[in-house]
Design a protein around this motif. Structure first.
Motif, PDB file in Angstrom:
ATOM      1  N   ASP A 107      -4.261   3.179  -2.694  1.00 54.19           N
ATOM      2  CA  ASP A 107      -5.071   3.889  -1.707  1.00 54.19           C
ATOM      3  C   ASP A 107      -5.294   5.325  -2.187  1.00 54.19           C
ATOM      4  O   ASP A 107      -4.370   6.144  -2.202  1.00 54.19           O
ATOM      5  N   ARG A 166     -10.020  12.287   6.545  1.00 51.72           N
ATOM      6  CA  ARG A 166     -10.159  10.852   6.203  1.00 51.72           C
ATOM      7  C   ARG A 166     -11.609  10.383   6.420  1.00 51.72           C
ATOM      8  O   ARG A 166     -11.887   9.328   6.960  1.00 51.72           O
ATOM      9  N   GLU A 199      -8.339   1.117  -1.778  1.00 54.69           N
ATOM     10  CA  GLU A 199      -8.964   1.707  -0.592  1.00 54.69           C
ATOM     11  C   GLU A 199      -9.172   3.188  -0.863  1.00 54.69           C
ATOM     12  O   GLU A 199      -8.457   3.785  -1.672  1.00 54.69           O
ATOM     13  N   GLU A 242       0.829  -1.208   0.000  1.00 52.35           N
ATOM     14  CA  GLU A 242       0.000   0.000   0.000  1.00 52.35           C
ATOM     15  C   GLU A 242       0.863   1.257   0.000  1.00 52.35           C
ATOM     16  O   GLU A 242       1.816   1.359   0.773  1.00 52.35           O
ATOM     17  N   GLU A 246     -11.913   2.915   3.617  1.00 53.59           N
ATOM     18  CA  GLU A 246     -11.077   2.853   4.816  1.00 53.59           C
ATOM     19  C   GLU A 246     -10.976   4.270   5.348  1.00 53.59           C
ATOM     20  O   GLU A 246     -10.160   5.063   4.899  1.00 53.59           O
ATOM     21  N   CYS A 247     -11.872   4.601   6.271  1.00 53.88           N
ATOM     22  CA  CYS A 247     -11.979   5.983   6.737  1.00 53.88           C
ATOM     23  C   CYS A 247     -12.103   6.037   8.247  1.00 53.88           C
ATOM     24  O   CYS A 247     -12.078   5.009   8.912  1.00 53.88           O
ATOM     25  N   ARG A 248     -12.288   7.240   8.735  1.00 53.07           N
ATOM     26  CA  ARG A 248     -12.568   7.434  10.157  1.00 53.07           C
ATOM     27  C   ARG A 248     -14.068   7.658  10.299  1.00 53.07           C
ATOM     28  O   ARG A 248     -14.585   8.699   9.908  1.00 53.07           O
ATOM     29  N   VAL A 306     -12.627  -0.539  -1.290  1.00 55.01           N
ATOM     30  CA  VAL A 306     -13.016  -0.578   0.113  1.00 55.01           C
ATOM     31  C   VAL A 306     -12.921   0.816   0.724  1.00 55.01           C
ATOM     32  O   VAL A 306     -11.961   1.541   0.480  1.00 55.01           O
TER      33      VAL A 306
END
Length: 186
Positions: A100, A132, A125, A67, A161-163, A159
Motif C-alpha cells: 500500500d 488520503r 493500493e 497489507e 483506495e482513497c477517500r 487499485v
C-alpha cells in the motif's frame, strides 16, 4: 484461537463461493498489540496464527495478501519491510503482500523496499498522502513506487483506495492521473 479458525474457515468458504481468489489482510484492529505486551511474542503469535490461516486459505484457493498499514491506523506491521518479514517467516504460498503506497508515504518508507519484496507482492493500493485523496488532487508522484513494481515484474492490480468526496467527479481524473503515471513507468 479455535473461534478465530472457525471464523476464518467460514470467510474463506464464502469467498470461494463468491468467486474470490484474493483477500487483503489489512484491519489494524485485528492485529493490535496491547500496550505493554512483548512485541517479539506478539510477532511469534501472529506468525503462528498466520501460518494456520494461510493453510485454510489454500483449501479454498484463496491468496491472503498482508497489507502494510501506517502507525496512525495500527501499531503492528506498519511497513512493507515488517510485513515482508512476517510473510517470509510464515513461508506459505497462500500468504503474500499487498503493498500500500499510501501507507508507505505516511511512514516515509522508501520505494526501494519493494525490490526486496520481489517474489511476494501480489496487489497494490494507493492514495495521496495528504488526506488520503485520489491521484491528482495534491499531485503526489507515485512513479518511484511504480518503477519499483515494474522492476520486480509486478503484473497484479494497482487499485485506488482513497477517500472520495465525489467519485463521479473525481473518478475520471484520478483514473487519468494514475494511468498517465503508469504509462510513463510501464
Amino acid at each position: 484461537e479455535k473461534a478465530v479458525m472457525e471464523y476464518v474457515e467460514k470467510v474463506f468458504q464464502r469467498a470461494q463461493q463468491a468467486g474470490l481468489n484474493m483477500i487483503i489482510w489489512g484491519s489494524g484492529g485485528s492485529r493490535r498489540v496491547p500496550d505493554g505486551f512483548d512485541r517479539s511474542k506478539a510477532k511469534e503469535q501472529f506468525i503462528s496464527i498466520a501460518r494456520q490461516i494461510a493453510s485454510i486459505a489454500a483449501k479454498y484457493n484463496i491468496t491472503l495478501a498482508l497489507e502494510n498499514l501506517n502507525s496512525t491506523e495500527a501499531n503492528f506491521i506498519t511497513t512493507v519491510k515488517e510485513a515482508l518479514e512476517i510473510v517470509k517467516a510464515v513461508n506459505h504460498k497462500n500468504l503474500r503482500l499487498c503493498t500500500d503506497i499510501y501507507h508507505m508515504l505516511k511512514e516515509n518508507e522508501s520505494p526501494d523496499v519493494i525490490a526486496e519484496a520481489k517474489d511476494y507482492v501480489v496487489y497494490c493500493e494507493l492514495a495521496e498522502k495528504e488526506g488520503r485523496t485520489p491521484p491528482g488532487v495534491h499531485g503526489d508522484d507515485f512513479r518511484p513506487y511504480l518503477s519499483q513494481l515494474k522492476k520486480i515484474g509486478f503484473s497484479g492490480k494497482v487499485v485506488i483506495e482513497c477517500r472520495w468526496e465525489n467519485i463521479e467527479t473525481q473518478g475520471r481524473s484520478a483514473y487519468h492521473e494514475l494511468h498517465k503515471q503508469l504509462l510513463e513507468v510501464f
